[in-house]
Scaffold this motif. Structure first.
Motif, short mmCIF file in Angstrom:
data_model
loop_
_atom_site.label_atom_id
_atom_site.label_comp_id
_atom_site.label_asym_id
_atom_site.label_seq_id
_atom_site.Cartn_x
_atom_site.Cartn_y
_atom_site.Cartn_z
N HIS A 151 70.08 33.32 67.82
CA HIS A 151 70.87 34.27 67.02
C HIS A 151 69.99 35.44 66.56
CE1 HIS A 151 73.89 35.79 64.25
NE2 HIS A 151 72.97 35.80 63.29
N LEU A 152 68.77 35.14 66.16
CA LEU A 152 67.85 36.20 65.73
C LEU A 152 67.60 37.19 66.86
CD1 LEU A 152 65.72 37.39 63.74
CD2 LEU A 152 64.07 35.78 64.73
N LEU A 153 67.33 36.68 68.05
CA LEU A 153 67.03 37.56 69.17
C LEU A 153 68.25 38.34 69.63
CD1 LEU A 153 64.70 35.20 71.25
CD2 LEU A 153 64.01 37.09 69.76
N GLU A 154 69.45 37.77 69.42
CA GLU A 154 70.68 38.47 69.79
C GLU A 154 71.01 39.61 68.82
OE1 GLU A 154 73.23 34.88 71.99
OE2 GLU A 154 73.41 35.21 69.82
N THR A 155 70.52 39.48 67.59
CA THR A 155 70.90 40.45 66.55
C THR A 155 69.76 41.36 66.11
OG1 THR A 155 70.44 38.77 64.85
CG2 THR A 155 72.72 38.96 65.65
N ASN A 156 68.54 41.10 66.62
CA ASN A 156 67.38 41.87 66.20
C ASN A 156 66.49 42.11 67.41
OD1 ASN A 156 64.96 42.84 65.07
ND2 ASN A 156 65.14 41.55 63.25
N ASP A 157 66.38 43.36 67.82
CA ASP A 157 65.60 43.71 69.01
C ASP A 157 64.09 43.60 68.78
OD1 ASP A 157 67.86 44.23 70.52
OD2 ASP A 157 67.89 46.37 69.96
N SER A 158 63.66 43.59 67.52
CA SER A 158 62.23 43.61 67.24
C SER A 158 61.92 42.81 65.96
CB SER A 158 61.75 45.06 67.09
OG SER A 158 60.35 45.11 67.00
N PRO A 159 62.13 41.50 66.01
CA PRO A 159 61.89 40.69 64.81
C PRO A 159 60.41 40.66 64.44
CG PRO A 159 62.38 39.29 66.71
CD PRO A 159 62.63 40.69 67.14
N LYS A 160 60.16 40.37 63.15
CA LYS A 160 58.79 40.35 62.62
C LYS A 160 58.24 38.93 62.62
CE LYS A 160 59.53 44.28 59.50
NZ LYS A 160 59.55 44.70 58.07
N HIS A 161 57.05 38.80 63.17
CA HIS A 161 56.35 37.52 63.30
C HIS A 161 55.03 37.58 62.54
CE1 HIS A 161 52.64 36.13 65.33
NE2 HIS A 161 53.27 35.01 65.65
N TYR A 162 54.52 36.38 62.17
CA TYR A 162 53.14 36.32 61.70
C TYR A 162 52.54 34.96 61.98
CZ TYR A 162 52.01 33.43 57.49
OH TYR A 162 51.68 32.42 56.64
N MET B 62 65.47 45.56 80.57
CA MET B 62 65.25 44.89 79.28
C MET B 62 65.31 43.38 79.48
SD MET B 62 67.35 45.29 75.69
CE MET B 62 66.79 46.97 75.46
N MET B 63 64.42 42.67 78.83
CA MET B 63 64.36 41.22 78.95
C MET B 63 65.58 40.57 78.29
SD MET B 63 61.20 38.76 77.76
CE MET B 63 60.06 39.69 78.77
N ASP B 64 66.19 39.60 78.98
CA ASP B 64 67.35 38.95 78.38
C ASP B 64 66.90 37.85 77.42
OD1 ASP B 64 66.82 36.59 79.87
OD2 ASP B 64 68.19 37.15 81.46
N ILE B 65 67.87 37.30 76.68
CA ILE B 65 67.57 36.34 75.61
C ILE B 65 66.92 35.08 76.18
CG2 ILE B 65 68.53 34.93 73.77
CD1 ILE B 65 68.56 37.95 73.23
N GLN B 66 67.39 34.61 77.33
CA GLN B 66 66.82 33.39 77.89
C GLN B 66 65.36 33.58 78.28
OE1 GLN B 66 68.29 30.25 77.99
NE2 GLN B 66 66.13 29.80 78.37
N ASP B 67 65.04 34.74 78.83
CA ASP B 67 63.65 35.02 79.18
C ASP B 67 62.77 35.04 77.93
OD1 ASP B 67 64.16 35.19 81.88
OD2 ASP B 67 64.44 37.37 81.88
N LYS B 68 63.28 35.61 76.86
CA LYS B 68 62.52 35.63 75.60
C LYS B 68 62.33 34.21 75.07
CE LYS B 68 63.96 40.26 74.12
NZ LYS B 68 64.59 41.07 73.05
#
Length: 346
Positions: A27-38, A1-7
């Motif tokens: 914080h978003l990436l630490e607490t949400n594995d699949s956030p919504k973008h547009y 799984m990709m870590d937060i820094q890589d993301k």
């Protein structure tokens, strides 16, 4: 799984210019594995390197980071802004062309049409009105720069609906990340100011640098962006290999000049995004062929006048056609649609 820094590296990668804010995104990436973008797009003409390729490659970075990505095809915004002659039938046809193009460039992306969102969300217009109660007329007029207009332009009333509609779109799509070129920054700041007052989710904002047009900057040194309405300003998806080579050969690229150089921007944001190297083919008497493995080395050698613009142009033309050819061949554009766009684009 990709870590937060890589993301985060993927999100901050070129052509991203800023993220508002980086701390919130972590914080978003630490607490949400699949956030919504547009990212929202007007349906306003032929797609080009900026509107499809550079934007699409940034979307792909986010998909790699595990983000749910949506391209919002803003048909009503297109109509309000008088694009494609305000012809609803042509807007609908071009929307299908945009859908097919982004599905080719960004496999796995979700496509949402504005009309479908408004039909599906019965509460859209009531929330729209509630949002406008927090938005002054003066601030709305300042925000219409997102439409490519100024508050000194003659405006019909519908155009003043555009900024609050864009904000309400963001709420209705339940987004964690809003993404756009820097020209859309103002509306995202409005969103981040007003949404907390309404107890609506506040998204982080990712803004990328706009790909400059191929012409020389203005006397003020400000580069124009690639424009759907100016075929000489950029490279379009359906340009032939010969047209790409011709446009690149005529592009503004003074020797040693790296600031706002459109070919260096194309090299960084498109070619090096897809390739790990680029080879400049030169006669032996000028040093022979040379291969570069990162953009910064090309930029530095060009600034030091170790690379001639003609050699850079030949290499960029070659690699661009390699990247664009397979994409162009998979995106249909029949003669009728081509003629409709050509006739109505402005």
């Amino acid at each position: 799984m990709m870590d937060i820094q890589d993301k985060m590296d993927l999100l901050y990668g070129s052509p991203t210019q800023e993220i508002v804010t980086g701390e919130e995104t972590i914080h978003l990436l630490e607490t949400n594995d699949s956030p919504k973008h547009y990212i929202g797009l007007e349906i306003s003409g032929f797609l080009h390197l900026g509107s499809l390729i550079s934007t699409g490659f940034k979307i792909n970075d986010m998909l790699k980071a595990g983000i749910q990505c949506t391209v919002f095809l803003a048909d009503w915004h297109t109509f309000i802004n008088d694009k494609l002659g305000g012809d609803w039938d042509i807007i609908s046809k071009v929307a299908r062309y945009y859908r097919e193009a982004f599905e080719v460039v960004c496999p796995g992306v979700n496509i949402v049409l504005g009309t479908d969102l408004y039909d599906r969300k019965r509460e859209y217009w009531s929330d729209f009105v509630r949002f406008t109660k927090h938005l002054s007329l003066a601030r709305t007029r300042r925000a219409i720069t997102i439409m490519g207009r100024t508050d000194s332009d003659r405006l019909d009333l519908a155009k003043l609906l555009y900024p609050p509609m864009q904000a309400t779109d963001i709420h209705m799509l339940d987004l964690d990340i809003v993404h756009a070129g820097m020209d859309q920054r103002r509306i995202h700041m409005v969103v981040r100011d007003i949404f907390p007052k309404m107890h609506w989710k506040v998204p982080v904002a990712v803004h990328h640098k706009l790909l400059p047009g191929l012409s020389a900057p203005t006397v003020e040194g400000i580069p124009g962006k690639m424009s759907k309405s100016d075929p000489n300003s950029g490279i379009f998806i359906h340009d032939t290999d010969e047209e790409i080579a011709s446009k690149v050969s005529r592009a503004w690229c003074p020797q040693g000049h790296i600031q706002n150089n459109p070919l260096l921007e194309i090299l960084q944001n498109i070619i090096f995004h897809e390739r790990g190297d680029i080879t400049l083919c030169r006669p032996k008497k000028f040093g022979g062929d040379i291969t570069y493995y990162n953009f910064n080395d090309v930029r530095d050698d060009f600034a030091a006048k170790k690379i001639h613009p003609a050699d850079l142009k030949k290499a960029i033309s070659h690699h661009l056609t390699e990247i664009l050819g397979p994409i162009r061949d998979r995106i249909p554009l029949d003669d009728q649609l081509y003629n409709d766009i050509q006739r109505t684009v402005s």
